[in-house]
Structure formats: structure tokens, C-alpha cells
Design a protein around this motif. Sequence first.
Motif, PDB file in Angstrom:
ATOM      1  N   TRP A 161      31.914  28.148  45.185  1.00 18.01           N
ATOM      2  CA  TRP A 161      33.133  28.762  44.981  1.00 18.01           C
ATOM      3  C   TRP A 161      33.993  27.963  44.085  1.00 18.01           C
ATOM      4  N   LYS A 162      33.818  26.769  43.986  1.00 14.98           N
ATOM      5  CA  LYS A 162      34.649  26.085  42.843  1.00 14.98           C
ATOM      6  C   LYS A 162      34.707  26.642  41.454  1.00 14.98           C
ATOM      7  N   ILE A 163      33.199  26.917  41.197  1.00 14.07           N
ATOM      8  CA  ILE A 163      33.378  27.640  39.875  1.00 14.07           C
ATOM      9  C   ILE A 163      34.074  28.852  39.686  1.00 14.07           C
ATOM     10  N   GLY A 164      33.867  29.603  41.004  1.00 13.18           N
ATOM     11  CA  GLY A 164      34.434  30.985  40.878  1.00 13.18           C
ATOM     12  C   GLY A 164      35.997  30.761  40.785  1.00 13.18           C
ATOM     13  N   PHE A 165      36.587  29.638  41.482  1.00 14.18           N
ATOM     14  CA  PHE A 165      38.030  29.432  41.432  1.00 14.18           C
ATOM     15  C   PHE A 165      38.372  29.165  39.859  1.00 14.18           C
ATOM     16  N   GLU A 166      37.731  28.395  39.380  1.00 13.98           N
ATOM     17  CA  GLU A 166      38.201  27.958  38.009  1.00 13.98           C
ATOM     18  C   GLU A 166      37.995  29.198  36.944  1.00 13.98           C
ATOM     19  N   VAL A 167      37.235  30.057  37.135  1.00 14.93           N
ATOM     20  CA  VAL A 167      36.933  31.295  36.362  1.00 14.93           C
ATOM     21  C   VAL A 167      38.086  32.171  36.527  1.00 14.93           C
ATOM     22  N   CYS A 168      38.460  32.298  37.628  1.00 13.82           N
ATOM     23  CA  CYS A 168      39.573  33.258  38.279  1.00 13.82           C
ATOM     24  C   CYS A 168      41.023  32.583  37.520  1.00 13.82           C
TER      25      CYS A 168
ATOM     26  N   SER B 274      30.641  39.339  50.468  1.00  9.56           N
ATOM     27  CA  SER B 274      30.465  37.810  50.869  1.00  9.56           C
ATOM     28  C   SER B 274      29.587  37.134  50.320  1.00  9.56           C
ATOM     29  N   GLU B 275      28.279  37.593  50.012  1.00  8.73           N
ATOM     30  CA  GLU B 275      27.170  36.966  49.595  1.00  8.73           C
ATOM     31  C   GLU B 275      27.286  36.562  48.023  1.00  8.73           C
ATOM     32  N   THR B 276      28.051  37.501  47.323  1.00  4.97           N
ATOM     33  CA  THR B 276      27.891  37.554  45.828  1.00  4.97           C
ATOM     34  C   THR B 276      29.371  36.949  45.238  1.00  4.97           C
ATOM     35  N   SER B 277      30.409  36.997  45.961  1.00  2.00           N
ATOM     36  CA  SER B 277      31.528  36.787  45.432  1.00  2.00           C
ATOM     37  C   SER B 277      31.948  37.642  44.387  1.00  2.00           C
ATOM     38  N   PHE B 278      32.090  37.004  43.257  1.00  2.00           N
ATOM     39  CA  PHE B 278      32.325  37.996  42.123  1.00  2.00           C
ATOM     40  C   PHE B 278      31.343  38.676  41.252  1.00  2.00           C
ATOM     41  N   ILE B 279      31.277  39.774  41.166  1.00  2.00           N
ATOM     42  CA  ILE B 279      30.387  40.503  40.198  1.00  2.00           C
ATOM     43  C   ILE B 279      31.145  41.103  38.958  1.00  2.00           C
ATOM     44  N   SER B 280      32.083  41.996  39.280  1.00  2.00           N
ATOM     45  CA  SER B 280      33.116  42.555  38.114  1.00  2.00           C
ATOM     46  C   SER B 280      34.332  42.895  38.536  1.00  2.00           C
ATOM     47  N   TRP B 281      34.942  43.195  37.534  1.00  2.00           N
ATOM     48  CA  TRP B 281      36.444  43.539  37.899  1.00  2.00           C
ATOM     49  C   TRP B 281      37.061  44.498  36.890  1.00  2.00           C
ATOM     50  N   GLN B 282      38.297  45.212  37.265  1.00  2.00           N
ATOM     51  CA  GLN B 282      38.788  45.788  36.075  1.00  2.00           C
ATOM     52  C   GLN B 282      40.671  46.043  36.572  1.00  2.00           C
ATOM     53  N   ALA B 283      41.189  45.972  35.719  1.00  2.00           N
ATOM     54  CA  ALA B 283      42.704  46.056  35.781  1.00  2.00           C
ATOM     55  C   ALA B 283      42.816  47.637  35.930  1.00  2.00           C
ATOM     56  N   VAL B 284      43.677  47.977  36.854  1.00  3.10           N
ATOM     57  CA  VAL B 284      43.792  49.688  37.268  1.00  3.10           C
ATOM     58  C   VAL B 284      45.093  50.171  37.092  1.00  3.10           C
ATOM     59  N   ASN B 285      46.221  49.351  36.514  1.00  2.56           N
ATOM     60  CA  ASN B 285      47.573  49.770  36.314  1.00  2.56           C
ATOM     61  C   ASN B 285      47.753  50.916  35.542  1.00  2.56           C
ATOM     62  N   GLU B 286      46.930  51.018  34.540  1.00  4.90           N
ATOM     63  CA  GLU B 286      47.041  52.283  33.796  1.00  4.90           C
ATOM     64  C   GLU B 286      45.771  53.292  34.199  1.00  4.90           C
ATOM     65  N   GLY B 287      45.294  53.116  35.430  1.00  3.16           N
ATOM     66  CA  GLY B 287      44.072  54.006  35.472  1.00  3.16           C
ATOM     67  C   GLY B 287      42.968  53.286  35.389  1.00  3.16           C
ATOM     68  N   LYS B 288      41.916  53.946  35.725  1.00  5.36           N
ATOM     69  CA  LYS B 288      40.582  53.409  35.645  1.00  5.36           C
ATOM     70  C   LYS B 288      39.642  54.341  35.069  1.00  5.36           C
ATOM     71  N   LYS B 289      38.581  53.678  34.475  1.00  3.13           N
ATOM     72  CA  LYS B 289      37.267  54.681  34.215  1.00  3.13           C
ATOM     73  C   LYS B 289      36.826  55.183  35.240  1.00  3.13           C
TER      74      LYS B 289
END
Length: 291
Positions: free
Chosen positions: A120-127, A236-251
Motif C-alpha cells: 500500500w505504501k508504494i501505491g500511496f506514493e505513486v498516487c 481489493s487484491e490488486t489495488s491499482f491496475i490502470s486509470w484514466q481522466a474522464v472529464n473530457e469523455g473516455k475512450k
Amino acid sequence: MEKNKFNFSKLTALFTDYPALKIDETSYSYQQINDLIQKKLTDYSHSSKTVITLINDSPLNFIIDFLAIIESGNYPLVVDKSFKKKSFEFELIPEDTLFLASTSGTTGRPKIYYRNWESWKIGFEVCDDLFHLSNSQALATTSPLTTSLGLHTLMCALYLGKTFLAITNPSQFINIKESYVLFTVPTYLLNNLNELFALTSPEIIFLGGGTLSPEAINKVRKKLPQTQMIEFYGSSETSFISWQAVNEGKKTSSVGKLFPHVELTLGPKYRLTVKSPYLFSGYLNQPYPQS
């Protein structure tokens, strides 16, 4: 202190008088939370390496119990009220385990998994690096602390020295004075959008546990034009895999870009394998080594 274990006392030394927790209009500083943890330690000091079940309570009580159990050298097992107690053999729990929790069971039978602090710690730092969470005063969530999203938001807020805002009623949004980011799920956001007034709108909304339709994105944008919306994908098991900003819509049919250090492999029969430093440690009595 064991390797990789969360140490709230160190955070208290860094952020002593800063508000660590705010529930409704009541604030508790890092020092006040630490004092409550020390008092609670006597309840758990009789044992060590024991799994202690922690069911949802008031946010304050839950947080104090959760942190006190960890500091006592025991392991909290975080479950909600629907959890059906069974006879579990708590074997093969690695020394660096932070807590255990039950999966929701939406993709199969509920299982108990465990996680260490480092993942979790490394995930917090990346975020923080990606989304500049340190620029905000507080992190808020509408998810119960017995959920992965709720617990994750709490621990991220504390690790970054921020104020954790426990939103248990939509009416609380109007009273938020801090600059903040919100971790929630799409259903809650859409059902309570009218409560998120522009004067108290979050700087970023992180959405897990589902996705927004194009129509829903436009609806949120009209209500919260200054708020950035981020959908993130994981469990719950993987935490973060991918992300996208969706303000302008999404693919279409896209889950955005991978978080740093995440590797995906597509195997036979389209079996997807995730390798990353954010993975859980394993299921109870079925160890799965960190990749």
C-alpha cells in the motif's frame, strides 16, 4: 517494529497537531489519535500474532481499534456485518502482514485475503506523484471503512499527513472547509450529486468499483465544472491496475493507462496476469508471492 509495518507513532511525531481525522464537525489531531491508540492497546496487549475480527463500528472506534491491533503486534481481520463466521485456520500468515479482509464475493465465493504495508505504501506514493494529493488538505471517502476503498483512503490520508474525512451522510459535504479529494463509487456520486455544492466541491474525484457512462460524465461536469474525475481500475487484491481522466469523455472499451510498474500479460484463453508492487500478499492459507 517489524519490517514494513505501519507505524502511527512516527506520523504523530511529524504531524503532531495537524487534524488526522474529522467526523462531522469534530476534529482529532494526530497526537489525540495516538493517545487514544495507546489507551486502547491494553485491550490487545495480552496476545500477539493473533487475528482479531473487526466489524464496522463508528469511524472513530474502528480507526482506533484497527491501529491499536496493528501496534499490539496482532492482525485485524476487517469484515462487514454480512460476514458469516466460519472456522478458519489462520496459518501461513507472513510476518509483515498488516491486516486481513474478506473479499466481496461478487466474482466468486468470498475469500479472506491479506496485505502487507509495503504494497500500500508504494501505491500511496505513486498516487501522490501522479495526482499531487499532497496539494490538498484532506482525503475523503463515502465508502465504509470495512471496504477496501474506505480503508485505503484512510491509510493513504494518514501516511501523507492529511486529514481523513469520513463521510457517513451526504449532508456533511456542505460543511467541508478543507481543500480535498474524494474517493467514492459511481453509484454514490450520481445519487448524491446535489449534495456536492460548488463551494465545497472536491479538487479530484477518484471513482472505483464501477464506471460512468458518457451521459453521467456530462451530468457531473455540469454540477462540478472545476473537479477532475479519475476512474481507476483494480480490486481489493490488486489495488491499482490502470486509470484514466474522464472529464473530457473516455475512450470506448478502454480502461486508460497502466499505473507505473504494472505489467499485464495475456496468456492462453485470454487469461490476464497482473504483475505489480501493489498486489496483495495472498489468500488465507493459499500464499501468493508478491510480484
